[in-house]
Design a protein around this motif. Structure first.
Motif, PDB file in Angstrom:
ATOM      1  N   ARG A 100       0.830  -1.207   0.000  1.00  0.00           N
ATOM      2  CA  ARG A 100       0.000   0.000   0.000  1.00  0.00           C
ATOM      3  C   ARG A 100       0.866   1.260   0.000  1.00  0.00           C
ATOM      4  N   ARG A 101       1.951   1.242   0.731  1.00  0.00           N
ATOM      5  CA  ARG A 101       2.840   2.403   0.735  1.00  0.00           C
ATOM      6  C   ARG A 101       3.465   2.622  -0.635  1.00  0.00           C
ATOM      7  N   VAL A 102       3.839   1.539  -1.298  1.00  0.00           N
ATOM      8  CA  VAL A 102       4.421   1.669  -2.629  1.00  0.00           C
ATOM      9  C   VAL A 102       3.389   2.217  -3.608  1.00  0.00           C
ATOM     10  N   ILE A 103       2.166   1.686  -3.571  1.00  0.00           N
ATOM     11  CA  ILE A 103       1.116   2.151  -4.482  1.00  0.00           C
ATOM     12  C   ILE A 103       0.796   3.616  -4.229  1.00  0.00           C
ATOM     13  N   ALA A 104       0.694   3.995  -2.949  1.00  0.00           N
ATOM     14  CA  ALA A 104       0.354   5.381  -2.620  1.00  0.00           C
ATOM     15  C   ALA A 104       1.449   6.343  -3.059  1.00  0.00           C
ATOM     16  N   ALA A 105       2.696   5.892  -3.105  1.00  0.00           N
ATOM     17  CA  ALA A 105       3.794   6.767  -3.500  1.00  0.00           C
ATOM     18  C   ALA A 105       3.943   6.884  -5.006  1.00  0.00           C
ATOM     19  N   GLN A 106       3.291   6.003  -5.768  1.00  0.00           N
ATOM     20  CA  GLN A 106       3.404   6.019  -7.226  1.00  0.00           C
ATOM     21  C   GLN A 106       2.242   6.810  -7.840  1.00  0.00           C
ATOM     22  N   PRO A 107       2.365   7.184  -9.116  1.00  0.00           N
ATOM     23  CA  PRO A 107       1.231   7.845  -9.786  1.00  0.00           C
ATOM     24  C   PRO A 107       0.012   6.929  -9.846  1.00  0.00           C
ATOM     25  N   SER A 108      -1.164   7.530  -9.937  1.00  0.00           N
ATOM     26  CA  SER A 108      -2.391   6.747  -9.984  1.00  0.00           C
ATOM     27  C   SER A 108      -2.403   5.851 -11.218  1.00  0.00           C
ATOM     28  N   GLY A 109      -2.889   4.623 -11.036  1.00  0.00           N
ATOM     29  CA  GLY A 109      -2.928   3.655 -12.119  1.00  0.00           C
ATOM     30  C   GLY A 109      -1.657   2.849 -12.279  1.00  0.00           C
ATOM     31  N   TRP A 110      -0.643   3.120 -11.470  1.00  0.00           N
ATOM     32  CA  TRP A 110       0.621   2.393 -11.609  1.00  0.00           C
ATOM     33  C   TRP A 110       0.454   0.912 -11.301  1.00  0.00           C
ATOM     34  N   ALA A 111      -0.394   0.574 -10.321  1.00  0.00           N
ATOM     35  CA  ALA A 111      -0.554  -0.824  -9.934  1.00  0.00           C
ATOM     36  C   ALA A 111      -1.176  -1.663 -11.041  1.00  0.00           C
ATOM     37  N   LEU A 112      -1.918  -1.046 -11.976  1.00  0.00           N
ATOM     38  CA  LEU A 112      -2.528  -1.796 -13.062  1.00  0.00           C
ATOM     39  C   LEU A 112      -1.565  -2.081 -14.207  1.00  0.00           C
ATOM     40  N   SER A 113      -0.431  -1.426 -14.223  1.00  0.00           N
ATOM     41  CA  SER A 113       0.537  -1.627 -15.292  1.00  0.00           C
ATOM     42  C   SER A 113       1.270  -2.947 -15.089  1.00  0.00           C
ATOM     43  N   PRO A 114       1.799  -3.543 -16.164  1.00  0.00           N
ATOM     44  CA  PRO A 114       2.555  -4.799 -15.992  1.00  0.00           C
ATOM     45  C   PRO A 114       3.756  -4.648 -15.068  1.00  0.00           C
ATOM     46  N   GLU A 115       4.443  -3.509 -15.148  1.00  0.00           N
ATOM     47  CA  GLU A 115       5.601  -3.310 -14.263  1.00  0.00           C
ATOM     48  C   GLU A 115       5.162  -3.203 -12.806  1.00  0.00           C
ATOM     49  N   GLY A 116       4.080  -2.470 -12.566  1.00  0.00           N
ATOM     50  CA  GLY A 116       3.599  -2.331 -11.197  1.00  0.00           C
ATOM     51  C   GLY A 116       3.142  -3.644 -10.608  1.00  0.00           C
ATOM     52  N   PHE A 117       2.395  -4.433 -11.412  1.00  0.00           N
ATOM     53  CA  PHE A 117       1.932  -5.715 -10.887  1.00  0.00           C
ATOM     54  C   PHE A 117       3.099  -6.649 -10.616  1.00  0.00           C
ATOM     55  N   ALA A 118       4.083  -6.673 -11.509  1.00  0.00           N
ATOM     56  CA  ALA A 118       5.233  -7.556 -11.298  1.00  0.00           C
ATOM     57  C   ALA A 118       5.963  -7.199 -10.009  1.00  0.00           C
ATOM     58  N   ARG A 119       6.127  -5.902  -9.760  1.00  0.00           N
ATOM     59  CA  ARG A 119       6.826  -5.504  -8.538  1.00  0.00           C
ATOM     60  C   ARG A 119       5.999  -5.827  -7.302  1.00  0.00           C
ATOM     61  N   LEU A 120       4.700  -5.564  -7.340  1.00  0.00           N
ATOM     62  CA  LEU A 120       3.858  -5.814  -6.171  1.00  0.00           C
ATOM     63  C   LEU A 120       3.717  -7.302  -5.902  1.00  0.00           C
ATOM     64  N   HIS A 121       3.560  -8.081  -6.937  1.00  0.00           N
ATOM     65  CA  HIS A 121       3.396  -9.522  -6.741  1.00  0.00           C
ATOM     66  C   HIS A 121       4.664 -10.137  -6.186  1.00  0.00           C
ATOM     67  N   GLY A 122       5.802  -9.695  -6.675  1.00  0.00           N
ATOM     68  CA  GLY A 122       7.059 -10.204  -6.128  1.00  0.00           C
ATOM     69  C   GLY A 122       7.301  -9.744  -4.723  1.00  0.00           C
TER      70      GLY A 122
END
Length: 376
Positions: A100-122
Motif C-alpha cells: 500500500r505504501r508503494v502504491i500510494a507513492a506512485q502515480p495513480s494507475g501504476w498498480a494496473l501496469s505490468p511493471e507495477g503488478f510484477a513488482r507488487l506480486h514479487g
C-alpha cells in the motif's frame, strides 16, 4: 489458451447490469467516498490518517481471508521491534502494508501496469528479512579477525549438522505418511502447480479494466473486484486484487488524496452477500462496502482532528526545543506507540520517552505492566 482466458471474464463484464437495484447504493458510495477524499485533502489530520489506514486495511485484508492479526503486533513488526517471533500471517500483513505504501507513492494507475503488478506480486510474496536499521548495524560491524573466522567455521559445522537432521526428519515423515496411506489413512493432495496461462489471464483482466471508462468509477471498480474474486487471474496473492482495484479508483479520479481502504469496508459486509451466487447482490454489497469504508474513515478523521487539537493546546507555551510536537506527529501517524518506538523515532532514552508520553497524556491501551502501548 488466450481465448479461454478472455472467456473467463466474459460473464464479469458490464453487460446487463441491474441499474434499478444498484442506483441507490452506488450514489451513496460515491458521495461518501468523495466527501472523505475532500476532507483528507483539506484537513490537518489527513497525512496521519493515511499512514494509519495502511495498518488497518492490512489487518482487515487478513480478516477477510480468515486470519487474525493484532494491530499492535503489526505496528511493532513494522518498526522492527517484535516482542515475539512473527507469524506467517503477520509477515503477510506487513507485506500488504508495504504494498500500500508503494502504491500510494506512485502515480495513480501504476498498480494496473505490468511493471507495477510484477513488482507488487514479487514484493507481496517475499517476506521482509532485514529489519530497519540493519544497514547501520552492518556499518558498525567489526572487521573480520581470526577469532571471528574460527567462530564462522564452527557455526558452519552446526548448520551442516542441522541440515542433516532436517533431512533425516523429512525422510522419517515421508515413511510415516507412507505407512498411514498403507493403513487406509487420508492422503494429502500435492500443491497445485503454477498456472502457465497467468500472463494471458492478467492481460484479459486488464483489458476488462480498459473497456469500463464509460461506467461510474465505483461500479467499474466493483466489476473488477468481482472478476478478481470469482475468477482469480493468479493463484497467489489474492489480497493484491483489492489493492489494485483501490488504485483503479485513484486512476479514475474518484479519490485524489488517499488510497481507499476497501478491505475495511468489505470486512463490514456480510459474507453471504459478498459471496452470493447472484451478481447483482455482490455488486450491491460492494457499493455498501465502499460507503461503509468511507463512513468509517470520516469518523476516524474527525476523531483524529479533535485529538490533535486538544494535544496541541498542551504545547502552546512550550519551548521551541520541546519534543512534544514531534511526539504528537508520531502518535498521529501510528495507531499506537511504545516507549521503544518513541525513543527510536525521537532519539531519546526510553525513560525520557515514557516521561514525554505521560506529559502528553496519551491513552494506555494494553493494561499491562510490561510491553505497554499508548494511542491517541
Amino acid at each position: 489458451m488466450p481465448g479461454a482466458s478472455a472467456d473467463r471474464f466474459a460473464a464479469c463484464g458490464p453487460a446487463d447490469l441491474p441499474w434499478a437495484s444498484l442506483a441507490g447504493p452506488l450514489v451513496a458510495a460515491e458521495d461518501a467516498l468523495a466527501r472523505l477524499d475532500e476532507r483528507l485533502r483539506a484537513g490537518a489530520a489527513g497525512e496521519g490518517w493515511i499512514a494509519r489506514s495502511h495498518f488497518a486495511d492490512a489487518c482487515a485484508s487478513l480478516w477477510i481471508e480468515g486470519e487474525l492479526v493484532a494491530l499492535e503486533d503489526l505496528v511493532l513488526h513494522d518498526a522492527g521491534m517484535d516482542i515475539h517471533a512473527p507469524t506467517p500471517q503477520l509477515i503477510r500483513a506487513r507485506a500488504i502494508v508495504g504494498a500500500r505504501r508503494v502504491i500510494a507513492a506512485q502515480p495513480s494507475g501504476w498498480a494496473l501496469s505490468p511493471e507495477g503488478f510484477a513488482r507488487l506480486h514479487g514484493e507481496g510474496e517475499r517476506p521482509q528479512t532485514r529489519l530497519p536499521g540493519a544497514e547501520i548495524a552492518d556499518a558498525r560491524a567489526p572487521e573480520a579477525t581470526d577469532e571471528n573466522a574460527a567462530l564462522d567455521s564452527a557455526l558452519a559445522l552446526i548448520d551442516a549438522a542441522l541440515a542433516r537432521s532436517a533431512q533425516a526428519l523429512a525422510r522419517s515423515a515421508q515413511a510415516l505418511a507412507g505407512e498411514a496411506r498403507a493403513e487406509g489413512g487420508t492422503r494429502r493432495e500435492p500443491l497445485p502447480a503454477a498456472d502457465p496461462d497467468e500472463a494471458a489471464q492478467l492481460a484479459a483482466w486488464r483489458r476488462m479494466a480498459a473497456v469500463m471508462d464509460g461506467l461510474p468509477p465505483v461500479i467499474a471498480a466493483g466489476l473488477l473486484w468481482d472478476a478478481w474474486e470469482t475468477a482469480p487471474p493468479v493463484r497467489r496473492g489474492a489480497w493484491l486484487g483489492r489493492q489494485i482495484v483501490a488504485d483503479y479508483l485513484r486512476q479514475r479520479g474518484k479519490t485524489l488524496a488517499h488510497l481507499p481502504c476497501l478491505n475495511t469496508g468489505l470486512r463490514l459486509s456480510p459474507w453471504e452477500r459478498r459471496r452470493s451466487p447472484d451478481r447483482a447482490t455482490r455488486l450491491a454489497a460492494w457499493c455498501e462496502a465502499v460507503r461503509a469504508c468511507a463512513a468509517a474513515g470520516l469518523r476516524e478523521h474527525d476523531r483524529l482532528t479533535l485529538a490533535i487539537s486538544l494535544l496541541e493546546r498542551k504545547c502552546a507555551n512550550r519551548r521551541t526545543t520541546s519534543r512534544l510536537p514531534a511526539l504528537i506527529a508520531l502518535a498521529t501517524r501510528r495507531p499506537l506507540v511504545t516507549a521503544g518506538t518513541v525513543a527510536q523515532a525521537l532519539a531519546v532514552s526510553p525513560r525520557a520517552a515514557q516521561g514525554l508520553i505521560a506529559e502528553l497524556g496519551l491513552r494506555e491501551t494494553t493494561g499491562r505492566g510490561r510491553y505497554r502501548a499508548w494511542a491517541l
